[in-house]
Structures are given as structure tokens and as C-alpha cells.
Design an enzyme around this catalytic site. Structure first.
Site, PDB file in Angstrom:
ATOM      1  CE1 TYR A  73      17.763  19.354  53.113  1.00  0.00           C
ATOM      2  CE2 TYR A  73      15.690  19.310  54.536  1.00  0.00           C
ATOM      3  CZ  TYR A  73      17.113  18.970  54.159  1.00  0.00           C
ATOM      4  OH  TYR A  73      17.840  18.328  55.369  1.00  0.00           O
ATOM      5  CE  LYS A 111      30.590  14.838  44.346  1.00  0.00           C
ATOM      6  NZ  LYS A 111      31.794  13.966  45.197  1.00  0.00           N
ATOM      7  CG  ASP A 149      22.878  15.158  62.445  1.00  0.00           C
ATOM      8  OD1 ASP A 149      22.279  16.252  62.677  1.00  0.00           O
ATOM      9  OD2 ASP A 149      22.239  14.136  62.567  1.00  0.00           O
ATOM     10  CG  ASP A 200      19.981  17.633  57.498  1.00  0.00           C
ATOM     11  OD1 ASP A 200      19.944  18.081  58.769  1.00  0.00           O
ATOM     12  OD2 ASP A 200      19.719  16.665  57.143  1.00  0.00           O
ATOM     13  CG  ASP A 207      33.764  14.019  48.258  1.00  0.00           C
ATOM     14  OD1 ASP A 207      33.919  15.085  48.075  1.00  0.00           O
ATOM     15  OD2 ASP A 207      33.866  13.389  47.231  1.00  0.00           O
TER      16      ASP A 207
HETATM   17  C1  IPM Z   1      17.246  19.802  61.053  1.00  0.00           C
HETATM   18  C2  IPM Z   1      16.324  18.402  60.707  1.00  0.00           C
HETATM   19  C3  IPM Z   1      15.577  18.845  59.591  1.00  0.00           C
HETATM   20  C4  IPM Z   1      16.399  19.162  58.187  1.00  0.00           C
HETATM   21  C5  IPM Z   1      14.430  17.854  59.234  1.00  0.00           C
HETATM   22  C6  IPM Z   1      13.578  17.331  60.150  1.00  0.00           C
HETATM   23  C7  IPM Z   1      13.350  18.497  57.991  1.00  0.00           C
HETATM   24  O1  IPM Z   1      17.142  17.368  60.155  1.00  0.00           O
HETATM   25  O2  IPM Z   1      16.905  20.550  61.268  1.00  0.00           O
HETATM   26  O3  IPM Z   1      18.453  19.478  61.055  1.00  0.00           O
HETATM   27  O4  IPM Z   1      16.716  18.216  57.536  1.00  0.00           O
HETATM   28  O5  IPM Z   1      16.490  20.249  58.166  1.00  0.00           O
HETATM   29 MN    MN Z   2      19.285  17.508  60.616  1.00  0.00          MN
END
Ligand code: IPM
Ligand code: MN
Ligand code: NAD
Length: 352
Positions: free
Chosen positions: A141, A190, A250, A246, A222
């Protein structure tokens, strides 16, 4: 106690969920004799519209001067032009960097009553309680970025950069957090491909040798992505690089039943912590009053715990969320019919 909390409602469902967390914080403040004062600042698309930038220096200064920051989410189709020079998400990165919050704690638990809300087989979900520790101010990032035209072709670069001390401090924290849990650290990298991961693995190994009572394992990212859905109960503390974290969180939200469930706390060395649900601005449901506020309410619980030192209040709020869910409270994403505000009311009822 007196606390100054900066609110960043942001875009899309951000304002809808932040206002719910504030309702809950107000109840907790008045019960406990605390005074929470709030100041809202603009960030993301709304700040681009007002000021031409995703986070102004003034707004960042206000956040830095607070005790804690509560963020909804930013972004949306209105600001999504890939050619745009300013993007809402730049605000989040500037805020995280500006607050120095390098450690992003993303706990993912499975409430027994929500096992059916997840597409994962029920027997895999029993006892899942993983704390993902995501490095937040380095890596892909924040590394070198550039474009270069060479012989009519365009080369683009996003570099994955880390300093050794940045890796060491997040791994040290992983061990510290594991000590208060089930004493197991899974360091995800990785290392078969990336030199940054090989340094990460080497530092993790060094820390692990100095703390033999904590079980350390290394896992390739992975494989970790696969094991997070096939054997999620395997994990205690999972620590990893910014972008790996990140993506994996999710994925971890699927265990909990919905993106709307997971909170996060971002902490640095002193200074205000930043608290936000892991989900985004959910443009597809924004303005409908159906967003699940639980991820933000649980982020407020983490705020009480980590920034204000109000452990009893934090635990009571988490217990209230659990009780509301046990009693059948469900927003649409969890297969129910409650609106955003009704879900909050169920949490407040459980809070007693
Ligand atoms: C999160 C989001 C952010 C990230 C984005 C929107 C910058 O996906 O907080 O998980 O990737 O950190
Ligand atoms: Mn995110
Ligand atoms: P998203 O997380 O906003 O939504 C993904 C899916 O989950 C959608 O179907 C959405 O309706 C659902 N969802 C998310 N939160 C929910 C909630 N609280 N209750 C019920 N359902 C919920 O991801 P996206 O659609 O890929 O991204 C939308 C925008 O949000 C993008 O601009 C992205 O950059 C931004 N984003 C911001 C943050 C942040 O501000 N921290 C985090 C992630 C994404």
C-alpha cells in the site's frame, strides 16, 4: 471519564452505521457517568466534493488531537473513475499513516447462532476464534509507485517495501496478543517467492526462538487462504503483511456470516486508535436503512477497550451483541428483516 471521539462517517452506508455506534456509546456513557464528546470530520468522497482532497490537513490534525477515531467507510461509484487524481481511499491511507496506526486487529469469531448464515459447512465453524493482525502502514500500500513509458509500452509498479523494524514491531505484537489467548501464532507470508517475506519469516523465527512458550508456525498465504475456509478453527493469531491481511479478512468475514459483522482496531505507539468495521461503503445498499451496524458497534467496543481503558463496558457491549444475536436479531445480510436502527435497538435492549 471524559473522552473526545472524532467521528468520520464517510460515504455510502458509513454515516448510517456510525450514527448507530454513537447511539450505543451514548447509552454506555450515561450509564457509567462518562462524558464522550464528538467531533465529525469529512473524509473520502464527501471531502473530495467539499475540498478537492480526500483528507485535509485540518481534518487530520483534529483526528490526531482526539482520544480515538471512529470511522464508517469511504468510497463509491461517484469517485471511481480510474483516471481520477484524487480517490476517497487515499483518505484512509493518509489517516492510518498520519495516526501511525501500524497494527490492525481484526477479530473473527463465529456466533453459534449464526453458523447457518455462513456458506461454510457447520462442522468446520465450531470454535472458530481467530485474531487476524494485519500490518497497516507498510507493504504494497505504501511502497514506491510509478509508471513509465518504454518503447510505447507502459510499465506500472507498486512495490512491496518494508523496513526490518516495521516487521519486527508487528510480529512482536502478534506474540504479545497470542500470550493472552491460545498461545499460537501463524505467520503468513509468500516466502517461496518474495524476498520481503523471507525477511519477515526470518524475523518471526528469531522472535519465536526467544519466546518458546508461544507456538509459531509459518504458512504461505495461498495455503492460508485455503485453510481459513477448510479448517478455520486451526488459527489463533494470524499475522501478516498489509495486503495479504486485507484479502484474508474479507474471507474471514464469511466465517462470521457477513461482511457487516467484523470490527477492527488500528493501534500505534500511543496516540489515538482508529476503529472501523472491515466492510466498505456498500453502495449497493446505501440509503436503504438495511446495513448491518454490528461491525461498527463492535468497533466501538474495541474503542472502549483499547483507547479508553473501559474493559467492563467493552465486554458488556460485546455480550449484548452476542445476546441480541442469540435472541434472533438479524439484518438482511444475515437472512433477517431488521433495519439498521432496529438491530441497534435489539443490542440496546440486550445491554439492559
Ligand atoms: C479495508 C479497505 C481498505 C484497505 C481500502 C478501502 C483502502 O479495503 O479497510 O479493508 O484496503 O485497507
Ligand atoms: Mn478491505
Ligand atoms: P463493500 O464492503 O462495501 O461491500 C461488499 C458487499 O458486502 C456488498 O454486497 C455490501 O452490500 C455488503 N456489505 C458490506 N457492509 C455491509 C453491512 N454493514 N451490512 C450489510 N451488507 C454489507 O465492498 P465494495 O462494494 O467492494 O466496495 C465499495 C466501496 O467501499 C469501494 O469504493 C471501496 O474502495 C470502499 N471500501 C472502503 C472501505 C473503508 O472505508 N474502510 C473498506 C472496504 C471498501
Amino acid at each position: 471519564m471524559n473522552a473526545k471521539i472524532v467521528l468520520i462517517p464517510g460515504d455510502g452506508i458509513g454515516p448510517e452505521v456510525v450514527s448507530e455506534a454513537v447511539r450505543v456509546l451514548d447509552v454506555i456513557a450515561s450509564r457509567g457517568g462518562h462524558t464522550f464528546s464528538y467531533e465529525s470530520i469529512l473524509m473520502g468522497g464527501c471531502s473530495i466534493d467539499a475540498h478537492g482532497t480526500a483528507l485535509t490537513d485540518e481534518a487530520l490534525a483534529i483526528a490526531r488531537a482526539s482520544d480515538a477515531v471512529l470511522l464508517g467507510a469511504v468510497g463509491g461509484p461517484k469517485w471511481d473513475d480510474p483516471k481520477a487524481k484524487v480517490r476517497p481511499e487515499q483518505g484512509i491511507l493518509a489517516l492510518r499513516k498520519g495516526l501511525g496506526v501500524f497494527a490492525n486487529l481484526r477479530p473473527a469469531k463465529v456466533h453459534p447462532a449464526l453458523i447457518d448464515a455462513s456458506p461454510i459447512k457447520p462442522d468446520r465453524l465450531a470454535g472458530v476464534d481467530v485474531l487476524v493482525l494485519r500490518e497497516l502502514t507498510g507493504g504494497l500500500y505504501f511502497g514506491y509507485k510509478g509508471r513509465e513509458v518504454v518503447d510505447g509500452r507502459t510499465k506500472v509498479v507498486d512495490a512491496l517495501e518494508y523496513w526490518d523494524d516495521e516487521i519486527r514491531r508487528i510480529l512482536e505484537l502478534a506474540f504479545k496478543l497470542a500470550r493472552g489467548r491460545r498461545k499460537k501464532v501463524t505467520s503468513v507470508d509468500k516466502a517461496n517467492i518474495l524476498d520481503s517475506s523471507r525477511m519477515w519469516r526470518q524475523i518471526a523465527t528469531e522472535i519465536g526462538q526467544a519466546q518458546p512458550d508461544i507456538a509459531l508456525e509459518h504458512m504461505l498465504v495461498d495455503t492460508a487462504a485455503m485453510r481459513l475456509v477448510t479448517s478455520p478453527a486451526h488459527f489463533d493469531v494470524l499475522v501478516t503483511e498489509n495486503m495479504f491481511g486485507d484479502i484474508l479478512t474479507d474471507e474471514a468475514s464469511v466465517l462470521a456470516g457477513s461482511m457487516g459483522m467484523l470490527p477492527s482496531a488500528s493501534l500505534g505507539d500511543g496516540g489515538p486508535g482508529l476503529y472501523e468495521p472491515i466492510h466498505g461503503s456498500a453502495p449497493d445498499i446505501a440509503g436503504k436503512g438495511i446495513a448491518n451496524p454490528v461491525g461498527t458497534i463492535l468497533s466501538a467496543a474495541l474503542l472502549l477497550r483499547y483507547s479508553l481503558g473501559l474493559e467492563a463496558e467493552a465486554a458488556a457491549l460485546e455480550a449484548a451483541v452476542d445476546a441480541a444475536i442469540s435472541a434472533g436479531a438479524r439484518t438482511k445480510d444475515l437472512g433477517g428483516t431488521l433495519s439498521t436502527t432496529q438491530m441497534t435497538e435489539r443490542v440496546l435492549t440486550a445491554l439492559g
